[in-house]
Design a protein around this motif. Sequence first.
Motif, PDB file in Angstrom:
ATOM      1  N   THR A  55      45.846   0.129 -74.423  1.00  0.00           N
ATOM      2  CA  THR A  55      47.156   0.748 -74.600  1.00  0.00           C
ATOM      3  C   THR A  55      48.168  -0.280 -75.093  1.00  0.00           C
ATOM      4  N   MET A  56      49.181   0.207 -75.762  1.00  0.00           N
ATOM      5  CA  MET A  56      50.262  -0.668 -76.204  1.00  0.00           C
ATOM      6  C   MET A  56      50.967  -1.282 -75.000  1.00  0.00           C
ATOM      7  N   LEU A 458      57.888  -0.821 -88.024  1.00  0.00           N
ATOM      8  CA  LEU A 458      57.078   0.067 -87.196  1.00  0.00           C
ATOM      9  C   LEU A 458      56.643  -0.619 -85.903  1.00  0.00           C
ATOM     10  N   SER A 459      56.341  -1.919 -85.990  1.00  0.00           N
ATOM     11  CA  SER A 459      55.944  -2.652 -84.789  1.00  0.00           C
ATOM     12  C   SER A 459      57.074  -2.690 -83.769  1.00  0.00           C
ATOM     13  N   LYS A 460      58.292  -2.874 -84.258  1.00  0.00           N
ATOM     14  CA  LYS A 460      59.454  -2.876 -83.355  1.00  0.00           C
ATOM     15  C   LYS A 460      59.610  -1.519 -82.682  1.00  0.00           C
ATOM     16  N   ASN A 464      59.524  -1.028 -78.719  1.00  0.00           N
ATOM     17  CA  ASN A 464      60.690  -0.426 -78.053  1.00  0.00           C
ATOM     18  C   ASN A 464      60.268   0.808 -77.249  1.00  0.00           C
ATOM     19  N   ALA A 465      59.289   1.566 -77.782  1.00  0.00           N
ATOM     20  CA  ALA A 465      58.799   2.731 -77.056  1.00  0.00           C
ATOM     21  C   ALA A 465      58.148   2.300 -75.732  1.00  0.00           C
ATOM     22  N   LYS A 468      60.888   1.298 -73.178  1.00  0.00           N
ATOM     23  CA  LYS A 468      61.589   2.449 -72.630  1.00  0.00           C
ATOM     24  C   LYS A 468      60.736   3.204 -71.608  1.00  0.00           C
ATOM     25  N   SER A 469      59.411   3.098 -71.776  1.00  0.00           N
ATOM     26  CA  SER A 469      58.521   3.832 -70.877  1.00  0.00           C
ATOM     27  C   SER A 469      58.325   3.137 -69.545  1.00  0.00           C
ATOM     28  N   LYS A 470      58.770   1.883 -69.425  1.00  0.00           N
ATOM     29  CA  LYS A 470      58.560   1.110 -68.187  1.00  0.00           C
ATOM     30  C   LYS A 470      59.484   1.608 -67.070  1.00  0.00           C
TER      31      LYS A 470
END
Length: 470
Positions: A55-56, A458-460, A464-465, A468-470
């Motif tokens: 996962t990212m 796109l990497s940024k 960033n996604a 925000k999910s943390k």
Amino acid sequence: MLINFNPINIYKKNVQNVQNVGYKNYPNLAPLSKDTVSFGARAMLMGVNMSDAPTMRDCYQVSLNAEPTKLYLEKLLDKYLNKFVKQSENDKSPNKPILTHYARVKSPTSIREKVVSKYSKIASQDAEKFCTETIDALMEHFPLKKGFSRKKLIVECEKLFSNSQLKFAPYGNVALSFSKIINKLDEMRAMEFSSREEFLDVCTQIINSFESDEDSDKENVYINPQSISGIKHYANDVVGARIVLADSKNQDTAKILSALKKAVENGEIKITSVESNLPDPNKLPDGMCVSDYEYASHETLRRFADETNSKLEEHKSKTGYLAIHLNVEFTDPAFSYYKDKFKGYSGEIQIIGRDVLALKEVEDLCYKIKDNKNAIHRGYKTFVDYFKKYYTDDIKDAFDDYTYALYLAQRALGPEERKDNSFPSIKELGFEGRVPEELDFNKLKKIKDGCDVIYESLSKQEENAVKKSK
């Protein structure tokens, strides 16, 4: 007579092994359906099966936790190498061969690409080798039926592993892997199997030969690529450094190696292996020899490896890429204070000429495209589509020869011969008419430069996604 093969019947001593293979006993190998953030598992990477991708979120954590190691490596290089670094482009000091040096941590996106690419390659190579060895062993005893060939059977059996959502090491699960192949051959009705007794005896012999191969260097198990330890294992260069040489003469590199040896002697870094990429003697221009392209002589590298208790590996370059790679482990006791969070990172220090590096930045992407086992970020789709359009079967060999010649030309450049940062053209290297002008590396570089901007953007977004999910 075809037999409905059951590995438990023919190989009783492996009954337990066969029964124990699967999701129940390897729960960490079960594929994830998608990332835990808003980007789907296939959204940003293309080229390979993404069911094995970490996962990212985990890649971001691995990248973040590598920062202390990167800072440590930066300080170490400053301490031992700064006296060799030029103050500017105009610095003519003969005792300063280094143009620059720097350490870096791979981005989460790059880590993810590396893990899924390397894991896919290892699994594919093992599957191909196991299928080939199995088919060859069976063909010594059983003839093929009409319409079947050795190559066809190997290809069909490989699909059993490549199409599976669950990858497992075939040499670590011999009975199960063998049974999958036998059942596939039975389904295809591809071989003339003899009596049941002879069939079972042959199968047992083949499995025993795999099991008793004590000298084999094949891995018995795969580390789960979706775990933190797996990410660090497959992306073994999360932390890395480059020492970029302004004028890469043998004696200059020897000074740098001597300085790094002191770091090893002081217990500040551990060098596990020294890799020297050398040109193929058959591809050299007339009048040139391998030593003309060495960054350091064999004697210098052998002495350095012996004195640092590391392994020297000299490779014949497949593409023309020439550099020295030092594979390292970090020994600072501070890393052990935080359990496993900041531990477990290995790294790579590259010693490379700046002109070779300039070409490598572009050629790396071409290499990934040519090897379809690599994951490539969608930010480079324009480059991928363009390259595939012109890199056709009839010019592949010529393009690869042109690439090799260009690497050698870049390596041979002297410090006063760099004027506009362009590469020697296809025409200048004698490949006009053999390689289309569209594949000139000067053109490829311009396309890649544009894609770099898209990739960064796109990497940024991906990172960033995750934040925000943390």
